[in-house]
Structures are given as structure tokens and as C-alpha cells.
Scaffold this motif. Structure first.
Motif, mmCIF file in Angstrom:
data_model
loop_
_atom_site.group_PDB
_atom_site.id
_atom_site.type_symbol
_atom_site.label_atom_id
_atom_site.label_comp_id
_atom_site.label_asym_id
_atom_site.label_seq_id
_atom_site.Cartn_x
_atom_site.Cartn_y
_atom_site.Cartn_z
ATOM 1 N N ASN A 112 0.823 -1.237 0.289
ATOM 2 C CA ASN A 112 -0.048 0.059 -0.145
ATOM 3 C C ASN A 112 0.866 1.044 -0.240
ATOM 4 O O ASN A 112 2.293 1.088 -0.137
ATOM 5 C CB ASN A 112 -1.092 -0.047 1.151
ATOM 6 C CG ASN A 112 -0.355 0.088 2.357
ATOM 7 O OD1 ASN A 112 0.814 0.371 2.684
ATOM 8 N ND2 ASN A 112 -1.085 -0.459 3.424
ATOM 9 N N LEU A 113 0.354 2.551 -0.126
ATOM 10 C CA LEU A 113 1.123 3.697 0.016
ATOM 11 C C LEU A 113 1.875 3.906 1.244
ATOM 12 O O LEU A 113 2.847 4.411 0.890
ATOM 13 C CB LEU A 113 -0.274 4.928 -0.200
ATOM 14 C CG LEU A 113 0.538 6.043 -0.586
ATOM 15 C CD1 LEU A 113 1.426 5.836 -2.165
ATOM 16 C CD2 LEU A 113 -0.484 7.049 -1.057
ATOM 17 N N LEU B 120 1.726 -1.265 -6.617
ATOM 18 C CA LEU B 120 0.983 -0.553 -5.501
ATOM 19 C C LEU B 120 -0.474 -0.856 -5.599
ATOM 20 O O LEU B 120 -0.834 -0.812 -6.753
ATOM 21 C CB LEU B 120 1.092 0.840 -5.972
ATOM 22 C CG LEU B 120 0.361 2.163 -4.755
ATOM 23 C CD1 LEU B 120 0.851 2.044 -3.291
ATOM 24 C CD2 LEU B 120 0.381 3.480 -5.313
ATOM 25 N N ASN B 121 -1.033 -1.157 -4.406
ATOM 26 C CA ASN B 121 -2.282 -1.713 -4.365
ATOM 27 C C ASN B 121 -3.171 -0.936 -3.375
ATOM 28 O O ASN B 121 -2.549 -0.192 -2.463
ATOM 29 C CB ASN B 121 -2.587 -2.957 -3.498
ATOM 30 C CG ASN B 121 -1.859 -4.179 -4.559
ATOM 31 O OD1 ASN B 121 -2.206 -4.222 -5.726
ATOM 32 N ND2 ASN B 121 -1.464 -5.190 -4.239
ATOM 33 N N ASP B 122 -4.629 -0.990 -3.584
ATOM 34 C CA ASP B 122 -5.302 -0.073 -2.742
ATOM 35 C C ASP B 122 -5.848 -0.776 -1.449
ATOM 36 O O ASP B 122 -5.289 -1.689 -1.136
ATOM 37 C CB ASP B 122 -6.629 0.340 -3.423
ATOM 38 C CG ASP B 122 -7.601 -0.879 -4.022
ATOM 39 O OD1 ASP B 122 -7.461 -1.639 -3.522
ATOM 40 O OD2 ASP B 122 -8.185 -0.593 -4.901
ATOM 41 N N ALA B 123 -6.956 -0.330 -0.648
ATOM 42 C CA ALA B 123 -7.188 -0.665 0.621
ATOM 43 C C ALA B 123 -7.819 -2.263 0.257
ATOM 44 O O ALA B 123 -8.042 -2.869 1.121
ATOM 45 C CB ALA B 123 -8.248 -0.037 1.279
ATOM 46 N N HIS B 124 -8.557 -2.332 -0.805
ATOM 47 C CA HIS B 124 -8.978 -3.894 -1.257
ATOM 48 C C HIS B 124 -7.942 -4.693 -2.030
ATOM 49 O O HIS B 124 -8.576 -5.922 -2.402
ATOM 50 C CB HIS B 124 -10.122 -3.398 -2.177
ATOM 51 C CG HIS B 124 -11.047 -2.689 -1.809
ATOM 52 N ND1 HIS B 124 -11.949 -2.799 -0.478
ATOM 53 C CD2 HIS B 124 -11.571 -1.024 -1.882
ATOM 54 C CE1 HIS B 124 -12.668 -1.649 -0.234
ATOM 55 N NE2 HIS B 124 -12.601 -0.721 -0.945
ATOM 56 N N GLN C 32 -6.402 -4.272 -4.553
ATOM 57 C CA GLN C 32 -6.641 -3.972 -6.049
ATOM 58 C C GLN C 32 -5.396 -3.137 -6.583
ATOM 59 O O GLN C 32 -5.242 -2.246 -5.772
ATOM 60 C CB GLN C 32 -7.992 -3.705 -6.583
ATOM 61 C CG GLN C 32 -9.056 -4.486 -6.153
ATOM 62 C CD GLN C 32 -8.775 -5.987 -6.876
ATOM 63 O OE1 GLN C 32 -8.671 -5.992 -8.134
ATOM 64 N NE2 GLN C 32 -9.007 -6.774 -6.145
ATOM 65 N N VAL D 173 -3.624 -0.173 -8.185
ATOM 66 C CA VAL D 173 -3.972 1.402 -8.009
ATOM 67 C C VAL D 173 -3.469 1.773 -9.616
ATOM 68 O O VAL D 173 -2.680 1.704 -10.078
ATOM 69 C CB VAL D 173 -3.204 2.243 -7.064
ATOM 70 C CG1 VAL D 173 -3.428 3.744 -7.283
ATOM 71 C CG2 VAL D 173 -3.412 1.840 -5.502
ATOM 72 N N ARG D 174 -4.783 2.309 -10.127
ATOM 73 C CA ARG D 174 -4.801 2.767 -11.305
ATOM 74 C C ARG D 174 -4.616 4.220 -11.389
ATOM 75 O O ARG D 174 -5.435 4.951 -10.899
ATOM 76 C CB ARG D 174 -5.955 2.455 -12.247
ATOM 77 C CG ARG D 174 -5.948 1.030 -12.405
ATOM 78 C CD ARG D 174 -7.515 0.601 -13.403
ATOM 79 N NE ARG D 174 -7.568 -0.770 -13.696
ATOM 80 C CZ ARG D 174 -8.402 -1.159 -14.360
ATOM 81 N NH1 ARG D 174 -9.271 -0.280 -15.210
ATOM 82 N NH2 ARG D 174 -8.334 -2.379 -14.686
ATOM 83 N N GLU E 218 -1.116 12.891 -12.027
ATOM 84 C CA GLU E 218 -1.924 12.302 -10.914
ATOM 85 C C GLU E 218 -0.866 11.542 -9.848
ATOM 86 O O GLU E 218 -0.774 11.474 -8.785
ATOM 87 C CB GLU E 218 -3.078 11.257 -11.118
ATOM 88 C CG GLU E 218 -3.712 10.622 -10.158
ATOM 89 C CD GLU E 218 -4.797 9.770 -10.793
ATOM 90 O OE1 GLU E 218 -5.473 8.997 -9.840
ATOM 91 O OE2 GLU E 218 -5.156 9.755 -11.967
ATOM 92 N N LEU F 254 -0.054 11.772 -5.862
ATOM 93 C CA LEU F 254 -0.398 11.019 -5.123
ATOM 94 C C LEU F 254 1.047 10.655 -4.090
ATOM 95 O O LEU F 254 0.923 10.091 -2.993
ATOM 96 C CB LEU F 254 -0.807 9.434 -5.924
ATOM 97 C CG LEU F 254 -0.692 7.952 -5.365
ATOM 98 C CD1 LEU F 254 -1.975 8.118 -4.395
ATOM 99 C CD2 LEU F 254 -0.557 6.969 -6.391
#
Length: 101
Positions: A2-3, A41-45, A47, A49-50, A56, A60
Motif C-alpha cells: 500500500n501507499l 501498489l495496491n489499494d485498501a481492497h 486491487q 491502483v490505477r 496524478e 499521489l
């Protein structure tokens, strides 16, 4: 990853560089290059990150310590036409995260 993890890895040097992969459909995925291999890099789910643009991406990653970043673009035309022999390497262009100019 994650971030928060990405920021930690860059701060500690575990992430040596970043790659912004340009994919069909007009979006990008960010990968951190580590000794164990690339990590997306993935999001909270969980998946990927696009990201829609380098602007952008810069927004980020505001506050991220300096780290090399490369835009990776596969050349679909070369793959379709088959004009060259051997493996076809993607186009790799260094980009800065500090500013767009």
C-alpha cells in the motif's frame, strides 16, 4: 504493497526505484523495484491502483523521498508487425516526481 508501505520502503532504501507501467486503456500501474522483485501498489481492497497520468502520480506521491522513476511503454506496433528479430524491449523513459517540467 500500500501507499504507507511504499513510503517506508523508499525511505529505508528497500525500494530502489519505481516503474510506471503504461497499459492499454489509458492507465498506468506503479511498481516498486526491490531486491525480491517488482511489487505493485495496491489499494485498501488489494486491487492495483490505477493512475491516469504522471500528474496524478506526482500528486499521489507528494512528500516521497527522491527515488528514480521510469515510465515503461511496451511498443505494441513492433509486437504486432514482427519486424525485428529477438526479444522486443519496452521503451523506458526516466521521469521526475519532483515537478512536471
Amino acid at each position: 504493497m500500500n501507499l504507507v508501505t511504499l513510503f517506508q520502503w523508499v525511505s529505508t532504501g528497500e525500494a530502489k526505484a519505481l516503474e510506471l507501467l503504461s497499459l492499454e486503456g489509458g492507465f498506468y500501474l506503479l511498481r516498486a523495484l526491490t531486491d525480491a522483485g517488482p511489487v505493485t501498489l495496491n489499494d485498501a481492497h488489494g486491487q492495483p491502483v490505477r493512475v491516469r497520468s504522471t500528474t496524478e502520480l506526482r500528486q499521489l506521491l507528494t512528500g516521497l523521498p527522491a527515488v528514480p522513476c521510469t515510465l515503461v511503454q511496451h511498443v505494441v506496433h513492433d509486437e504486432m508487425c514482427g519486424q525485428r528479430d529477438g526479444p522486443i524491449e519496452p521503451l523506458r523513459v526516466p521521469i521526475t516526481l519532483a515537478s512536471q517540467w
